[in-house]
Design an enzyme around this catalytic site. Structure first.
Site, PDB file in Angstrom:
ATOM      1  N   GLU A 160      35.247 -57.636  24.166  1.00  0.00           N
ATOM      2  CA  GLU A 160      36.493 -57.105  23.579  1.00  0.00           C
ATOM      3  C   GLU A 160      36.579 -57.418  22.086  1.00  0.00           C
ATOM      4  O   GLU A 160      37.038 -56.584  21.296  1.00  0.00           O
ATOM      5  CB  GLU A 160      37.716 -57.666  24.304  1.00  0.00           C
ATOM      6  N   ASP A 220      28.463 -60.617  33.440  1.00  0.00           N
ATOM      7  CA  ASP A 220      28.434 -61.636  32.382  1.00  0.00           C
ATOM      8  C   ASP A 220      27.061 -62.295  32.235  1.00  0.00           C
ATOM      9  O   ASP A 220      26.621 -62.572  31.114  1.00  0.00           O
ATOM     10  CB  ASP A 220      29.488 -62.719  32.655  1.00  0.00           C
TER      11      ASP A 220
HETATM   12  N1  ARG Z   1      37.018 -53.373  29.064  1.00  0.00           N
HETATM   13  C1  ARG Z   1      36.051 -53.679  30.088  1.00  0.00           C
HETATM   14  C2  ARG Z   1      36.741 -53.591  31.440  1.00  0.00           C
HETATM   15  O1  ARG Z   1      37.890 -53.969  31.560  1.00  0.00           O
HETATM   16  C3  ARG Z   1      35.457 -55.060  29.890  1.00  0.00           C
HETATM   17  C4  ARG Z   1      34.103 -55.218  30.459  1.00  0.00           C
HETATM   18  C5  ARG Z   1      33.589 -56.612  30.211  1.00  0.00           C
HETATM   19  N2  ARG Z   1      32.317 -56.828  30.872  1.00  0.00           N
HETATM   20  C6  ARG Z   1      31.903 -58.041  31.274  1.00  0.00           C
HETATM   21  N3  ARG Z   1      30.723 -58.187  31.813  1.00  0.00           N
HETATM   22  N4  ARG Z   1      32.662 -59.094  31.145  1.00  0.00           N
HETATM   23  O2  ARG Z   1      36.152 -53.130  32.403  1.00  0.00           O
HETATM   24 ZN    ZN Z   2      34.883 -52.013  26.204  1.00  0.00          ZN
END
Ligand code: ARG
Ligand code: ZN
Ligand code: CA
Length: 249
Positions: A160, A220
């Site tokens: 983000e 992640d």
């Molecule tokens: N804006 C994305 C969602 O809400 C964030 C994705 C983040 N990805 C991660 N592996 N933490 O889906």
């Molecule tokens: Zn995004």
């Protein structure tokens, strides 16, 4: 912008009174700052997993983050949505602190399966910053707390804040779209989970998708790099006249 830019961070925790775990601990918040400082300086331990085909473009973004303040607020709201209500006192939210010089992060349940969302550079100061669900903030490898695997290693904030720094999704939000970064191969769409390398799409037949980039949608544990092109694009916003010049010294 020359050298490392340190960005002060104000964290606003807005928790549902009936779900006290949403009031995440100082230690969980600090673990997120630790992850950000690793990921944005190419000192994350999983940087060694970058495929050799992409090693030459893996970048040290040269950003650091300093926790400036934490405030906490109990609320009756269960899901805050993505319309910035959490940033407005008139909706029971919390207004940003010094948003022209501080990155504001709101921790609250968004709902609808959304882990987080961000405002790109150039928007209103009153809503500037990023919003992340309490289960997706911080790293379970560093501090115990309230987490939702496989998004429990702090990469939602890395992603983000990438948007806050002007980075687009790596697939360009379209089929074989354009993320305005030359060294990230054109890829067909978002990737999820932990794909096997190489994953070739859109004619990117040399090395395939850079699905281990923080601006994809992989788990992640399976995203661990920014590219040199992303570094150039993000740092440009801090130049004189740029949309985040007020953060630069
Ligand atoms: N804006 C994305 C969602 O809400 C964030 C994705 C983040 N990805 C991660 N592996 N933490 O889906
Ligand atoms: Zn995004
Ligand atoms: Ca690209």
């Amino acid at each position: 912008l020359v050298g490392v830019l340190t960005i002060p961070v104000a964290v606003h925790v807005i928790y549902n009174s009936s779900i006290p775990q949403e009031n995440i601990s100082d230690a969980q918040i600090q673990s997120q700052i630790t992850v950000l400082n690793r990921d944005y300086s190419k000192t994350n331990t999983d940087i060694t997993k970058v495929p050799s085909a992409f090693a030459s473009v893996a970048s040290n973004m040269q950003f650091q983050f300093r926790l400036a303040s934490i405030d906490r607020k109990a609320s009756a709201m269960t899901s805050w949505g993505t319309s910035d209500a959490m940033k407005k006192t008139s909706y029971g939210g919390v207004a940003p602190i010094s948003p022209t010089t501080t990155l504001n992060i709101w921790i609250c349940n968004i709902g609808g399966g959304v882990l987080g969302y961000a405002q790109f550079p150039g928007g209103a100061a009153a809503t500037d910053g990023v919003v992340i669900g309490p289960k997706y903030f911080g790293s379970s490898s560093i501090a115990s707390g309230y987490y939702g695997a496989p998004f429990d290693k702090g990469r939602t904030a890395t992603h983000e804040i990438g948007h806050w720094l002007n980075l687009r999704h790596i697939w360009g939000d379209a089929s074989c779209g354009n993320d305005l970064v030359a060294d990230t191969p054109t890829q067909s769409t978002s990737n999820f989970g932990c794909p096997a390398f190489p994953r070739k799409t859109c004619g990117n037949t040399t090395s395939g998708d850079m699905f281990m980039n923080y601006m994809d949608y992989t788990d992640d544990l399976c995203m661990f790099m920014f590219s040199e092109g992303q570094k150039t694009r993000s740092r440009a916003i801090f130049s004189p006249g740029g949309p985040r010049a007020s953060f630069a010294p």
